[in-house]
Design a protein around this motif. Structure first.
Motif, PDB file in Angstrom:
ATOM      1  N   ALA A  19      -5.094   3.628 -30.017  1.00 15.64           N
ATOM      2  CA  ALA A  19      -3.921   3.917 -29.207  1.00 15.64           C
ATOM      3  C   ALA A  19      -4.268   3.937 -27.721  1.00 15.64           C
ATOM      4  CB  ALA A  19      -3.319   5.249 -29.625  1.00 15.64           C
ATOM      5  N   ALA A  20      -5.218   3.108 -27.316  1.00 19.07           N
ATOM      6  CA  ALA A  20      -5.606   3.062 -25.909  1.00 19.07           C
ATOM      7  C   ALA A  20      -4.403   2.703 -25.043  1.00 19.07           C
ATOM      8  CB  ALA A  20      -6.720   2.038 -25.708  1.00 19.07           C
ATOM      9  N   GLU A  21      -4.385   3.236 -23.867  1.00 24.75           N
ATOM     10  CA  GLU A  21      -3.272   3.019 -22.954  1.00 24.75           C
ATOM     11  C   GLU A  21      -3.187   1.556 -22.536  1.00 24.75           C
ATOM     12  OE1 GLU A  21      -2.064   4.442 -18.544  1.00 24.75           O
ATOM     13  OE2 GLU A  21      -2.806   5.967 -19.922  1.00 24.75           O
ATOM     14  N   VAL A  22      -1.985   1.015 -22.608  1.00 29.21           N
ATOM     15  CA  VAL A  22      -1.728  -0.352 -22.159  1.00 29.21           C
ATOM     16  C   VAL A  22      -1.478  -0.289 -20.655  1.00 29.21           C
ATOM     17  CG1 VAL A  22      -0.162  -2.315 -22.368  1.00 29.21           C
ATOM     18  CG2 VAL A  22      -0.721  -0.942 -24.388  1.00 29.21           C
ATOM     19  N   PRO A  23      -2.163  -1.110 -19.878  1.00 28.34           N
ATOM     20  CA  PRO A  23      -1.962  -1.045 -18.433  1.00 28.34           C
ATOM     21  C   PRO A  23      -0.561  -1.499 -18.035  1.00 28.34           C
ATOM     22  CG  PRO A  23      -3.363  -2.907 -19.017  1.00 28.34           C
ATOM     23  CD  PRO A  23      -3.124  -2.134 -20.274  1.00 28.34           C
ATOM     24  N   LEU A  24      -0.076  -0.944 -16.964  1.00 26.24           N
ATOM     25  CA  LEU A  24       1.216  -1.359 -16.416  1.00 26.24           C
ATOM     26  C   LEU A  24       1.111  -2.782 -15.895  1.00 26.24           C
ATOM     27  CD1 LEU A  24       2.216   1.801 -14.353  1.00 26.24           C
ATOM     28  CD2 LEU A  24       3.012   1.165 -16.629  1.00 26.24           C
ATOM     29  N   GLU A  25       2.157  -3.552 -16.095  1.00 26.38           N
ATOM     30  CA  GLU A  25       2.240  -4.899 -15.522  1.00 26.38           C
ATOM     31  C   GLU A  25       3.268  -4.853 -14.397  1.00 26.38           C
ATOM     32  OE1 GLU A  25       3.345  -7.808 -18.451  1.00 26.38           O
ATOM     33  OE2 GLU A  25       1.952  -6.997 -19.915  1.00 26.38           O
ATOM     34  N   ARG A  26       2.849  -5.207 -13.209  1.00 30.13           N
ATOM     35  CA  ARG A  26       3.760  -5.218 -12.063  1.00 30.13           C
ATOM     36  C   ARG A  26       4.113  -6.673 -11.751  1.00 30.13           C
ATOM     37  NH1 ARG A  26       3.184   0.014 -10.783  1.00 30.13           N
ATOM     38  NH2 ARG A  26       1.148   0.940 -11.111  1.00 30.13           N
ATOM     39  N   HIS A  27       5.409  -6.937 -11.643  1.00 31.55           N
ATOM     40  CA  HIS A  27       5.895  -8.294 -11.412  1.00 31.55           C
ATOM     41  C   HIS A  27       6.710  -8.344 -10.130  1.00 31.55           C
ATOM     42  CE1 HIS A  27       4.847  -9.580 -15.529  1.00 31.55           C
ATOM     43  NE2 HIS A  27       5.105  -8.308 -15.818  1.00 31.55           N
ATOM     44  N   SER A  28       6.421  -9.335  -9.324  1.00 34.32           N
ATOM     45  CA  SER A  28       7.168  -9.540  -8.088  1.00 34.32           C
ATOM     46  C   SER A  28       8.363 -10.438  -8.379  1.00 34.32           C
ATOM     47  CB  SER A  28       6.261 -10.195  -7.039  1.00 34.32           C
ATOM     48  OG  SER A  28       7.008 -10.460  -5.883  1.00 34.32           O
ATOM     49  N   LEU A  29       9.512 -10.053  -7.876  1.00 38.12           N
ATOM     50  CA  LEU A  29      10.719 -10.862  -8.021  1.00 38.12           C
ATOM     51  C   LEU A  29      11.094 -11.537  -6.706  1.00 38.12           C
ATOM     52  CD1 LEU A  29      12.831  -8.354 -10.163  1.00 38.12           C
ATOM     53  CD2 LEU A  29      11.365 -10.227 -10.962  1.00 38.12           C
ATOM     54  N   GLY A  30      10.434 -11.128  -5.629  1.00 38.31           N
ATOM     55  CA  GLY A  30      10.717 -11.704  -4.317  1.00 38.31           C
ATOM     56  C   GLY A  30       9.603 -11.394  -3.339  1.00 38.31           C
ATOM     57  N   SER A  31       9.441 -12.245  -2.349  1.00 44.36           N
ATOM     58  CA  SER A  31       8.340 -12.103  -1.391  1.00 44.36           C
ATOM     59  C   SER A  31       8.460 -10.849  -0.517  1.00 44.36           C
ATOM     60  CB  SER A  31       8.267 -13.348  -0.503  1.00 44.36           C
ATOM     61  OG  SER A  31       9.489 -13.514   0.196  1.00 44.36           O
ATOM     62  N   TRP A  32       9.665 -10.352  -0.322  1.00 43.47           N
ATOM     63  CA  TRP A  32       9.886  -9.191   0.540  1.00 43.47           C
ATOM     64  C   TRP A  32       9.374  -7.889  -0.082  1.00 43.47           C
ATOM     65  CZ3 TRP A  32      13.428 -11.953  -2.167  1.00 43.47           C
ATOM     66  CH2 TRP A  32      14.034 -11.307  -3.233  1.00 43.47           C
ATOM     67  N   GLU A  33       9.152  -7.877  -1.385  1.00 45.38           N
ATOM     68  CA  GLU A  33       8.745  -6.639  -2.044  1.00 45.38           C
ATOM     69  C   GLU A  33       7.426  -6.100  -1.509  1.00 45.38           C
ATOM     70  OE1 GLU A  33       8.788  -7.701  -6.167  1.00 45.38           O
ATOM     71  OE2 GLU A  33      10.944  -8.034  -6.154  1.00 45.38           O
ATOM     72  N   ALA A  34       6.464  -6.972  -1.269  1.00 46.60           N
ATOM     73  CA  ALA A  34       5.169  -6.537  -0.731  1.00 46.60           C
ATOM     74  C   ALA A  34       5.341  -5.957   0.667  1.00 46.60           C
ATOM     75  CB  ALA A  34       4.190  -7.703  -0.707  1.00 46.60           C
ATOM     76  N   ASP A  35       6.256  -6.534   1.454  1.00 46.60           N
ATOM     77  CA  ASP A  35       6.500  -6.034   2.813  1.00 46.60           C
ATOM     78  C   ASP A  35       7.064  -4.611   2.789  1.00 46.60           C
ATOM     79  OD1 ASP A  35       5.682  -8.495   3.822  1.00 46.60           O
ATOM     80  OD2 ASP A  35       7.728  -9.268   3.963  1.00 46.60           O
ATOM     81  N   ILE A  36       7.937  -4.358   1.815  1.00 45.61           N
ATOM     82  CA  ILE A  36       8.576  -3.047   1.712  1.00 45.61           C
ATOM     83  C   ILE A  36       7.681  -2.063   0.967  1.00 45.61           C
ATOM     84  CG2 ILE A  36      10.589  -1.813   0.789  1.00 45.61           C
ATOM     85  CD1 ILE A  36      12.175  -4.437   1.190  1.00 45.61           C
ATOM     86  N   GLY A  37       6.970  -2.564  -0.055  1.00 45.57           N
ATOM     87  CA  GLY A  37       6.066  -1.720  -0.831  1.00 45.57           C
ATOM     88  C   GLY A  37       6.614  -1.304  -2.174  1.00 45.57           C
ATOM     89  N   TYR A  38       7.077  -2.267  -2.955  1.00 42.07           N
ATOM     90  CA  TYR A  38       7.519  -1.963  -4.314  1.00 42.07           C
ATOM     91  C   TYR A  38       7.377  -3.198  -5.193  1.00 42.07           C
ATOM     92  CZ  TYR A  38      12.041  -4.393  -3.763  1.00 42.07           C
ATOM     93  OH  TYR A  38      13.026  -5.329  -3.588  1.00 42.07           O
ATOM     94  N   ALA A  39       7.462  -2.995  -6.492  1.00 43.59           N
ATOM     95  CA  ALA A  39       7.442  -4.094  -7.459  1.00 43.59           C
ATOM     96  C   ALA A  39       8.854  -4.292  -7.984  1.00 43.59           C
ATOM     97  CB  ALA A  39       6.502  -3.778  -8.617  1.00 43.59           C
ATOM     98  N   GLY A  40       9.274  -5.528  -8.107  1.00 43.48           N
ATOM     99  CA  GLY A  40      10.621  -5.823  -8.593  1.00 43.48           C
ATOM    100  C   GLY A  40      10.825  -5.430 -10.039  1.00 43.48           C
ATOM    101  N   ALA A  41       9.758  -5.526 -10.829  1.00 46.19           N
ATOM    102  CA  ALA A  41       9.826  -5.126 -12.235  1.00 46.19           C
ATOM    103  C   ALA A  41       8.462  -4.594 -12.645  1.00 46.19           C
ATOM    104  CB  ALA A  41      10.216  -6.312 -13.112  1.00 46.19           C
TER     105      ALA A  41
END
Length: 141
Positions: A19-41
């Motif tokens: 039952a090892a922890e599954v790592p979170l997958e962070r997906h970008s939905l748009g280029s602006w997300e990195a500028d603001i500081g969040y993941a789209g999904a």
């Protein structure tokens, strides 16, 4: 008795490895997300958290159609459909207009399989032209 305790202990220890922890997958939905500081999904095992999709349009009906079209595309990207949306939060700058656009929103949920939902009116969304922002929590199969 001692053998049973050791066997039980071994089973419990082994199950924590399985039952090892599954790592979170962070997906970008748009280029602006990195500028603001969040993941789209963000996918957390079988749960997909979709950040608020903000939409504008000539009116609320157009904004609803734009948001749900984009959200439907995101679901497809993850092999899901609207029946798997568990929780929806809508933020709007005009609740009365959103209420009038309910029939347009409902068309995106096949067979009237609606999620739990919260609707909130706010003074402003991120972009000054945004009328609506929708975030979803989705159970992936």
């Amino acid at each position: 008795m001692r053998m049973r305790a050791l066997l039980l202990l071994g089973l419990l220890a082994g199950s924590s490895v399985v039952a090892a922890e599954v790592p979170l997958e962070r997906h970008s939905l748009g280029s602006w997300e990195a500028d603001i500081g969040y993941a789209g999904a963000v996918r957390d095992g079988d749960t997909l958290h979709i950040s608020g999709i903000a939409c504008e349009g000539a009116d609320m009906q157009a904004a609803v159609q734009a948001c749900y079209r984009e959200l439907s595309g995101i679901l497809q990207r993850f092999g899901a459909d609207s029946s798997q949306v568990v929780k929806e939060t809508l933020y709007t700058t005009d609740m009365d207009a959103l209420i009038e656009a309910i029939p347009d929103r409902k068309t995106f949920f096949a067979d009237a399989r609606y999620p739990a939902a919260t609707w909130v009116q706010v003074a402003r969304l991120f972009g000054p032209g945004h009328l609506l922002e929708v975030e979803w929590t989705v159970r992936l199969r």
